[in-house]
Design a protein around this motif. Sequence first.
Motif, mmCIF file in Angstrom:
data_model
loop_
_atom_site.group_PDB
_atom_site.id
_atom_site.type_symbol
_atom_site.label_atom_id
_atom_site.label_comp_id
_atom_site.label_asym_id
_atom_site.label_seq_id
_atom_site.Cartn_x
_atom_site.Cartn_y
_atom_site.Cartn_z
ATOM 1 N N GLU A 60 2.967 -38.717 -35.920
ATOM 2 C CA GLU A 60 1.535 -38.981 -35.764
ATOM 3 C C GLU A 60 1.237 -40.417 -35.330
ATOM 4 O O GLU A 60 0.409 -40.622 -34.426
ATOM 5 N N PRO A 61 1.852 -41.470 -35.917
ATOM 6 C CA PRO A 61 1.527 -42.830 -35.462
ATOM 7 C C PRO A 61 1.838 -43.058 -33.980
ATOM 8 O O PRO A 61 1.038 -43.661 -33.258
ATOM 9 N N GLU A 62 2.988 -42.561 -33.534
ATOM 10 C CA GLU A 62 3.352 -42.719 -32.118
ATOM 11 C C GLU A 62 2.416 -41.912 -31.216
ATOM 12 O O GLU A 62 2.099 -42.353 -30.096
ATOM 13 N N TYR A 63 1.987 -40.770 -31.685
ATOM 14 C CA TYR A 63 1.053 -39.950 -30.916
ATOM 15 C C TYR A 63 -0.286 -40.676 -30.744
ATOM 16 O O TYR A 63 -0.850 -40.724 -29.643
ATOM 17 N N ARG A 64 -0.776 -41.278 -31.828
ATOM 18 C CA ARG A 64 -2.039 -42.020 -31.754
ATOM 19 C C ARG A 64 -1.922 -43.213 -30.807
ATOM 20 O O ARG A 64 -2.848 -43.523 -30.055
ATOM 21 N N GLU A 65 -0.802 -43.888 -30.869
ATOM 22 C CA GLU A 65 -0.590 -45.025 -29.979
ATOM 23 C C GLU A 65 -0.537 -44.571 -28.522
ATOM 24 O O GLU A 65 -1.048 -45.257 -27.618
ATOM 25 N N TYR A 66 0.052 -43.423 -28.268
ATOM 26 C CA TYR A 66 0.085 -42.876 -26.913
ATOM 27 C C TYR A 66 -1.336 -42.587 -26.423
ATOM 28 O O TYR A 66 -1.692 -42.928 -25.284
ATOM 29 N N LEU A 67 -2.149 -41.977 -27.282
ATOM 30 C CA LEU A 67 -3.540 -41.693 -26.893
ATOM 31 C C LEU A 67 -4.288 -42.985 -26.567
ATOM 32 O O LEU A 67 -5.000 -43.073 -25.568
ATOM 33 N N ARG A 68 -4.126 -44.001 -27.421
ATOM 34 C CA ARG A 68 -4.831 -45.263 -27.210
ATOM 35 C C ARG A 68 -4.394 -45.923 -25.907
ATOM 36 O O ARG A 68 -5.232 -46.380 -25.106
ATOM 37 N N ALA A 184 8.066 -43.020 -26.664
ATOM 38 C CA ALA A 184 8.210 -43.327 -28.091
ATOM 39 C C ALA A 184 7.723 -42.164 -28.950
ATOM 40 O O ALA A 184 8.322 -41.849 -29.994
ATOM 41 N N TRP A 185 6.647 -41.518 -28.528
ATOM 42 C CA TRP A 185 6.132 -40.354 -29.260
ATOM 43 C C TRP A 185 7.163 -39.217 -29.242
ATOM 44 O O TRP A 185 7.460 -38.617 -30.284
ATOM 45 N N GLU A 186 7.718 -38.922 -28.080
ATOM 46 C CA GLU A 186 8.695 -37.837 -27.981
ATOM 47 C C GLU A 186 9.958 -38.152 -28.789
ATOM 48 O O GLU A 186 10.527 -37.252 -29.428
ATOM 49 N N ARG A 187 10.374 -39.409 -28.775
ATOM 50 C CA ARG A 187 11.564 -39.785 -29.541
ATOM 51 C C ARG A 187 11.324 -39.623 -31.049
ATOM 52 O O ARG A 187 12.190 -39.130 -31.788
ATOM 53 N N ALA A 188 10.134 -40.027 -31.504
ATOM 54 C CA ALA A 188 9.807 -39.859 -32.921
ATOM 55 C C ALA A 188 9.713 -38.388 -33.286
ATOM 56 O O ALA A 188 10.149 -37.978 -34.374
ATOM 57 N N LEU A 189 9.160 -37.567 -32.393
ATOM 58 C CA LEU A 189 9.071 -36.138 -32.654
ATOM 59 C C LEU A 189 10.459 -35.516 -32.778
ATOM 60 O O LEU A 189 10.692 -34.634 -33.614
ATOM 61 N N LEU A 190 11.392 -36.008 -31.965
ATOM 62 C CA LEU A 190 12.761 -35.501 -32.014
ATOM 63 C C LEU A 190 13.482 -35.963 -33.275
ATOM 64 O O LEU A 190 14.023 -35.142 -34.031
ATOM 65 N N GLU A 191 13.475 -37.292 -33.508
ATOM 66 C CA GLU A 191 14.327 -37.864 -34.543
ATOM 67 C C GLU A 191 13.751 -37.717 -35.948
ATOM 68 O O GLU A 191 14.517 -37.575 -36.908
ATOM 69 N N ARG A 192 12.428 -37.770 -36.073
ATOM 70 C CA ARG A 192 11.831 -37.695 -37.410
ATOM 71 C C ARG A 192 11.201 -36.346 -37.708
ATOM 72 O O ARG A 192 10.855 -36.076 -38.857
ATOM 73 N N GLY A 193 11.030 -35.531 -36.652
ATOM 74 C CA GLY A 193 10.383 -34.249 -36.855
ATOM 75 C C GLY A 193 11.308 -33.061 -36.710
ATOM 76 O O GLY A 193 11.684 -32.417 -37.686
ATOM 77 N N LEU A 194 11.718 -32.785 -35.487
ATOM 78 C CA LEU A 194 12.423 -31.531 -35.211
ATOM 79 C C LEU A 194 13.859 -31.504 -35.740
ATOM 80 O O LEU A 194 14.271 -30.512 -36.361
ATOM 81 N N VAL A 195 14.627 -32.558 -35.488
ATOM 82 C CA VAL A 195 16.029 -32.522 -35.936
ATOM 83 C C VAL A 195 16.115 -32.388 -37.456
ATOM 84 O O VAL A 195 16.861 -31.525 -37.960
ATOM 85 N N PRO A 196 15.398 -33.190 -38.250
ATOM 86 C CA PRO A 196 15.462 -32.981 -39.705
ATOM 87 C C PRO A 196 14.998 -31.586 -40.137
ATOM 88 O O PRO A 196 15.574 -31.004 -41.059
ATOM 89 N N PHE A 197 13.984 -31.047 -39.466
ATOM 90 C CA PHE A 197 13.508 -29.708 -39.823
ATOM 91 C C PHE A 197 14.586 -28.664 -39.563
ATOM 92 O O PHE A 197 14.880 -27.816 -40.425
ATOM 93 N N LEU A 198 15.198 -28.704 -38.399
ATOM 94 C CA LEU A 198 16.217 -27.711 -38.060
ATOM 95 C C LEU A 198 17.428 -27.836 -38.988
ATOM 96 O O LEU A 198 17.973 -26.817 -39.459
#
Length: 211
Positions: A60-68, A184-198
């Motif tokens: 979420e933080p990286e996503y918000r920064e991308y939007l801004r 940065a958003w995509e990297r955070a989604l990969l490393e902190r979101g999807l890989v730990p979930f899987l």
Amino acid sequence: MSEAGPPMRETGAVFERVLDRALDCRQVRDALDRAQGALSQEHLRRRARQARSAISEAAEPEYREYLRTRSAAEAAQGARGVRSGPAEGREDEGAPQAVRASVVAAGAAALLLPTGYGLSAFGGHPYIGGGLVTAGLIAGSLAVGAGAGDLLWQRLTRTGARTAAPSAPSAPASAEDADRAREAWERALLERGLVPFLLGRLEEAGARRRS
């Protein structure tokens, strides 16, 4: 994650692309081998899609920064398109009435004084000549006063512009800045979101299999 910025089609495409990367990364492939068929890659894909909102919260933080950054870059690009042109006419538009008055008064003085002096000296009409000389002197005084007022107005205008100008304007965001924020958003989604979930789902499946 809020869908208020990029349209849902874009965020969905990003999630699917990063999900493919997560399923193909070495950590997840090794965990799939250790699970020995407890879960398939397609099963993991379905589980991740079902939990998309929760997974996306990790970035979420990286996503918000991308939007801004993206909004700032678009605003800067739009500002560059309208910056040239309108400012060119501001000086003429702001010129005071004294400028035109000084020109008219100077022209009248230049006409009246020689005529008045000529009539007084050679024309035999001293009263008319004297009147014209007096009118010319008045017009000359008006021209001088209007010119002085114009000079004062210009000095005050320049001083005010220097005072109002920002001392250190910040550099506007660019398209490259938006691209970096998206990475940065995509990297955070990969490393902190999807890989730990899987990995978590595979570990759960392995634990059930061993019990």
